[in-house]
Motif scaffolding. Structure first.
Motif, PDB file in Angstrom:
ATOM      1  N   ASN A  57       0.841  -1.195   0.000  1.00 25.85           N
ATOM      2  CA  ASN A  57       0.000   0.000   0.000  1.00 25.85           C
ATOM      3  C   ASN A  57       0.881   1.252   0.000  1.00 25.85           C
ATOM      4  O   ASN A  57       1.820   1.351   0.789  1.00 25.85           O
ATOM      5  CB  ASN A  57      -0.917  -0.024   1.224  1.00 25.85           C
ATOM      6  CG  ASN A  57      -2.018   0.994   1.131  1.00 25.85           C
ATOM      7  OD1 ASN A  57      -2.525   1.284   0.049  1.00 25.85           O
ATOM      8  ND2 ASN A  57      -2.409   1.537   2.269  1.00 25.85           N
ATOM      9  N   ALA A  58       0.593   2.184  -0.888  1.00 23.94           N
ATOM     10  CA  ALA A  58       1.371   3.418  -1.044  1.00 23.94           C
ATOM     11  C   ALA A  58       2.849   3.100  -1.314  1.00 23.94           C
ATOM     12  O   ALA A  58       3.735   3.850  -0.912  1.00 23.94           O
ATOM     13  CB  ALA A  58       1.225   4.323   0.173  1.00 23.94           C
ATOM     14  N   ARG A  59       3.091   1.954  -1.958  1.00 25.49           N
ATOM     15  CA  ARG A  59       4.441   1.485  -2.287  1.00 25.49           C
ATOM     16  C   ARG A  59       5.305   1.263  -1.040  1.00 25.49           C
ATOM     17  O   ARG A  59       6.541   1.290  -1.107  1.00 25.49           O
ATOM     18  CB  ARG A  59       5.138   2.416  -3.271  1.00 25.49           C
ATOM     19  CG  ARG A  59       4.418   2.506  -4.599  1.00 25.49           C
ATOM     20  CD  ARG A  59       5.155   3.400  -5.573  1.00 25.49           C
ATOM     21  NE  ARG A  59       4.448   3.460  -6.833  1.00 25.49           N
ATOM     22  CZ  ARG A  59       4.812   2.810  -7.924  1.00 25.49           C
ATOM     23  NH1 ARG A  59       5.859   2.038  -7.902  1.00 25.49           N
ATOM     24  NH2 ARG A  59       4.118   2.928  -9.028  1.00 25.49           N
ATOM     25  N   TRP A 135      -1.554  -4.264   1.353  1.00 25.22           N
ATOM     26  CA  TRP A 135      -1.386  -4.243  -0.101  1.00 25.22           C
ATOM     27  C   TRP A 135      -2.178  -3.107  -0.698  1.00 25.22           C
ATOM     28  O   TRP A 135      -3.198  -2.691  -0.157  1.00 25.22           O
ATOM     29  CB  TRP A 135      -1.804  -5.579  -0.714  1.00 25.22           C
ATOM     30  CG  TRP A 135      -1.008  -6.717  -0.141  1.00 25.22           C
ATOM     31  CD1 TRP A 135      -1.431  -7.625   0.776  1.00 25.22           C
ATOM     32  CD2 TRP A 135       0.357  -7.018  -0.406  1.00 25.22           C
ATOM     33  NE1 TRP A 135      -0.420  -8.486   1.091  1.00 25.22           N
ATOM     34  CE2 TRP A 135       0.695  -8.133   0.374  1.00 25.22           C
ATOM     35  CE3 TRP A 135       1.321  -6.457  -1.227  1.00 25.22           C
ATOM     36  CZ2 TRP A 135       1.963  -8.712   0.357  1.00 25.22           C
ATOM     37  CZ3 TRP A 135       2.589  -7.029  -1.261  1.00 25.22           C
ATOM     38  CH2 TRP A 135       2.897  -8.143  -0.472  1.00 25.22           C
ATOM     39  N   GLN A 136      -1.753  -2.604  -1.843  1.00 29.60           N
ATOM     40  CA  GLN A 136      -2.397  -1.440  -2.458  1.00 29.60           C
ATOM     41  C   GLN A 136      -3.772  -1.770  -3.021  1.00 29.60           C
ATOM     42  O   GLN A 136      -4.536  -0.891  -3.334  1.00 29.60           O
ATOM     43  CB  GLN A 136      -1.512  -0.833  -3.537  1.00 29.60           C
ATOM     44  CG  GLN A 136      -1.428  -1.605  -4.821  1.00 29.60           C
ATOM     45  CD  GLN A 136      -0.566  -0.907  -5.853  1.00 29.60           C
ATOM     46  OE1 GLN A 136       0.091   0.083  -5.565  1.00 29.60           O
ATOM     47  NE2 GLN A 136      -0.569  -1.425  -7.051  1.00 29.60           N
TER      48      GLN A 136
END
Length: 194
Positions: A57-59, A135-136
């Motif tokens: 999430n958000a790299r 995870w994104q």
């Protein structure tokens, strides 16, 4: 009211006297997902190979230390036992992963990934005493043609750490199927993908 066909719709677009457009879309509403409506599973046919990817999430970094990588690899092994998935290649990177999977039956890919990612997120939150998205979003599953394209994808997956500058040689990355394959071949054993 004037009518015109919407760009991606079979239904007409209607412009009323105030200049407001009204149109019908043949696609599911993106608002339904954010309103808590259940999502459908990824359509996945058995017998086809898929390149599966997901990013933090958000790299953000998901694999912060060796134990995180090892735990995911252990969960990957357990998921294989549960769903009987064929793993052709894998590579775990600090903020994402790549898998090449070959499901046996229709829907196996979704069941496999749902169990794997749910188990991984639970482990992550328990270990780091956190909550929220890891995870994104949903994993991406891209079909792979089972010819020279498959070999290209396998090389791409296993050379990812080299391209990222994490190692001098791809087989040096501990968290990839390549290292295990090379070690098995050096020992004189035959490496089978099951």
């Amino acid at each position: 009211m004037p009518h015109s066909r919407g760009k991606n719709s079979k239904q007409p677009t209607i412009l009323d006297s105030s200049g407001t457009f009204y149109f019908s879309v043949d696609q599911p509403c993106f608002l339904c997902e954010s309103a808590g409506m259940p999502r459908t599973t990824h359509p996945s046919a058995g017998g086809l190979c898929y390149r599966v990817i997901n990013r933090g999430n958000a790299r953000a970094e998901v694999f912060r230390k060796a134990e995180d990588y090892a735990a995911f690899r252990d969960l990957l092994t357990e998921a294989v036992d549960r769903v009987r998935m064929r793993v052709l290649a894998y590579c775990l990177m600090p903020n994402h992963f790549h898998l090449a999977l070959w499901p046996r039956g229709d829907g196996d890919l979704s069941r496999f990934m749902q169990w794997l990612l749910t188990a991984q997120v639970r482990r992550y939150h328990r270990h780091y005493q956190s909550s929220g998205h890891v995870w994104q979003g949903r994993f991406k599953a891209l079909p792979i043609q089972q010819d020279a394209h498959l070999l290209t994808v396998l090389r791409y997956i296993e050379r990812n750490p080299l391209r990222a500058g994490l190692v001098a040689r791809a087989e040096e990355w501990r968290w990839s199927s390549l290292r295990g394959r090379v070690e098995t071949m050096r020992s004189g054993m035959i490496y089978w993908i099951i």
